[in-house]
Design an enzyme around this catalytic site. Sequence first.
Site, PDB file in Angstrom:
ATOM      1  N   THR A 163      34.173  54.790 -60.143  1.00 33.71           N
ATOM      2  CA  THR A 163      35.125  53.687 -60.008  1.00 33.71           C
ATOM      3  C   THR A 163      34.704  52.669 -61.051  1.00 33.71           C
ATOM      4  OG1 THR A 163      35.691  53.960 -57.680  1.00 33.71           O
ATOM      5  CG2 THR A 163      35.550  51.731 -58.419  1.00 33.71           C
ATOM      6  N   ARG A 191      45.430  59.489 -49.519  1.00 27.95           N
ATOM      7  CA  ARG A 191      44.143  58.901 -49.097  1.00 27.95           C
ATOM      8  C   ARG A 191      43.876  57.603 -49.863  1.00 27.95           C
ATOM      9  NH1 ARG A 191      39.312  57.235 -51.951  1.00 27.95           N
ATOM     10  NH2 ARG A 191      37.557  57.438 -50.539  1.00 27.95           N
ATOM     11  N   ILE A 192      43.476  56.588 -49.154  1.00 29.17           N
ATOM     12  CA  ILE A 192      43.149  55.304 -49.772  1.00 29.17           C
ATOM     13  C   ILE A 192      41.725  54.947 -49.376  1.00 29.17           C
ATOM     14  CG2 ILE A 192      43.692  52.833 -49.746  1.00 29.17           C
ATOM     15  CD1 ILE A 192      46.668  53.783 -49.293  1.00 29.17           C
ATOM     16  N   GLY A 193      40.908  54.597 -50.361  1.00 31.35           N
ATOM     17  CA  GLY A 193      39.507  54.270 -50.087  1.00 31.35           C
ATOM     18  C   GLY A 193      39.282  52.770 -49.974  1.00 31.35           C
ATOM     19  N   ASP A 194      38.083  52.347 -50.267  1.00 27.90           N
ATOM     20  CA  ASP A 194      37.727  50.927 -50.141  1.00 27.90           C
ATOM     21  C   ASP A 194      38.261  50.083 -51.298  1.00 27.90           C
ATOM     22  OD1 ASP A 194      35.842  52.476 -51.741  1.00 27.90           O
ATOM     23  OD2 ASP A 194      34.825  50.559 -52.053  1.00 27.90           O
ATOM     24  N   THR A 213      31.320  50.316 -55.193  1.00 25.86           N
ATOM     25  CA  THR A 213      31.634  51.682 -55.614  1.00 25.86           C
ATOM     26  C   THR A 213      30.849  52.635 -54.730  1.00 25.86           C
ATOM     27  OG1 THR A 213      31.400  53.309 -57.399  1.00 25.86           O
ATOM     28  CG2 THR A 213      29.927  51.411 -57.490  1.00 25.86           C
ATOM     29  N   GLY A 214      31.371  53.826 -54.557  1.00 28.21           N
ATOM     30  CA  GLY A 214      30.702  54.804 -53.698  1.00 28.21           C
ATOM     31  C   GLY A 214      31.731  55.464 -52.817  1.00 28.21           C
ATOM     32  N   GLY A 216      34.261  55.719 -50.347  1.00 28.27           N
ATOM     33  CA  GLY A 216      35.033  54.648 -49.728  1.00 28.27           C
ATOM     34  C   GLY A 216      35.020  54.670 -48.210  1.00 28.27           C
TER      35      GLY A 216
HETATM   36  N1  ASP Z   1      35.002  53.836 -53.754  1.00 30.54           N
HETATM   37  C1  ASP Z   1      35.889  54.756 -54.417  1.00 30.54           C
HETATM   38  C2  ASP Z   1      36.760  55.423 -53.378  1.00 30.54           C
HETATM   39  O1  ASP Z   1      36.279  55.775 -52.340  1.00 30.54           O
HETATM   40  C3  ASP Z   1      35.196  55.779 -55.219  1.00 30.54           C
HETATM   41  C4  ASP Z   1      34.032  55.290 -56.033  1.00 30.54           C
HETATM   42  O2  ASP Z   1      33.656  54.153 -56.014  1.00 30.54           O
HETATM   43  O3  ASP Z   1      33.457  56.080 -56.751  1.00 30.54           O
HETATM   44  O4  ASP Z   1      37.907  55.644 -53.644  1.00 30.54           O
END
Ligand code: ASP
Length: 298
Positions: A163, A191-194, A213-214, A216
Amino acid sequence: MSKPKPDWAFALHGGAGAVAGRIYTETEQHLKELASTCRDRLAAGATALDVVDYAVTELEASGLYVAGRGSAPNSAGHVELDASIMDGRSRAAGAVAALQDFVNPTRVARGVMEKTPHVMLAGNGAVEFARQHGYEEVTDPTTYYTLPVGVTRADIHDIAHGTVGAVALDTTGGLAAATSTGGTFGKLHGRIGDTPLIGPGTWADENIAISCTGIGEHIIRSGGASSVAFRYKSGVPLAAALQEMLDEVARLGGDAGVIAVTREGDIAMPYNSEGMKRASAADGSGLFIATFEDEVTF
Ligand code: ASP
């Protein structure tokens, strides 16, 4: 003698999905060039909001990260983009989720913030809004999107991630944060993440600006960026406030990285994944670029 408070400071990330053993020279070089422009702009008086918007837009357009041009398709075979932006002083915020085929999702998120009474638009509604306001569309998705450096299509079915994000303090004391992603590889359609969520993925207030980032799902369930801000506001030192969130993500089985800048000009960029592409600078100190533990020197 304590160090004087910097007039401005910022940090950038290119995702906490860096894999040990891979070479990231191209992204490190790119982060260095981008960080040096951000430094010049902040030193010349640009607002934190404009600088995070600029930085994330450039990261999206580069095709080097899992955001904007570098995003990989979801399990249904198309790219869905998530982005958000927040201004600390006004608490104005905007976001788009599951947006298809616009060049700069963060610009569209800023448009949601500035041109609507809403904080987030998703899916077809986000597309309609972006079209109505003339944001640049991807004309040919089959040739536009690249895969991030070091990643092949074979990796898409593993849950890998990356991200981009930026946080900044400007010379007026304003703070802002922005984050953008193509999401986790192989994610389900819709799908929706953080990342587009104001709170977990992106947060800025009068004390601190944060971009996560990470994975989500774990970040959302840990409380994410705003949980760090609330701990920090209640007197927990910056490093501990960030570490508590990362520990919570780890306890839930995920990994993550966070960048933060405070109104004092303190910067922190911790992660508990293998690496996080990152860069920072503050008034009175040089550029810092790293992917793994050690600072990269050019
Ligand atoms: N946080 C992002 C998500 O889950 C992915 C990422 O940060 O690498 O969509």
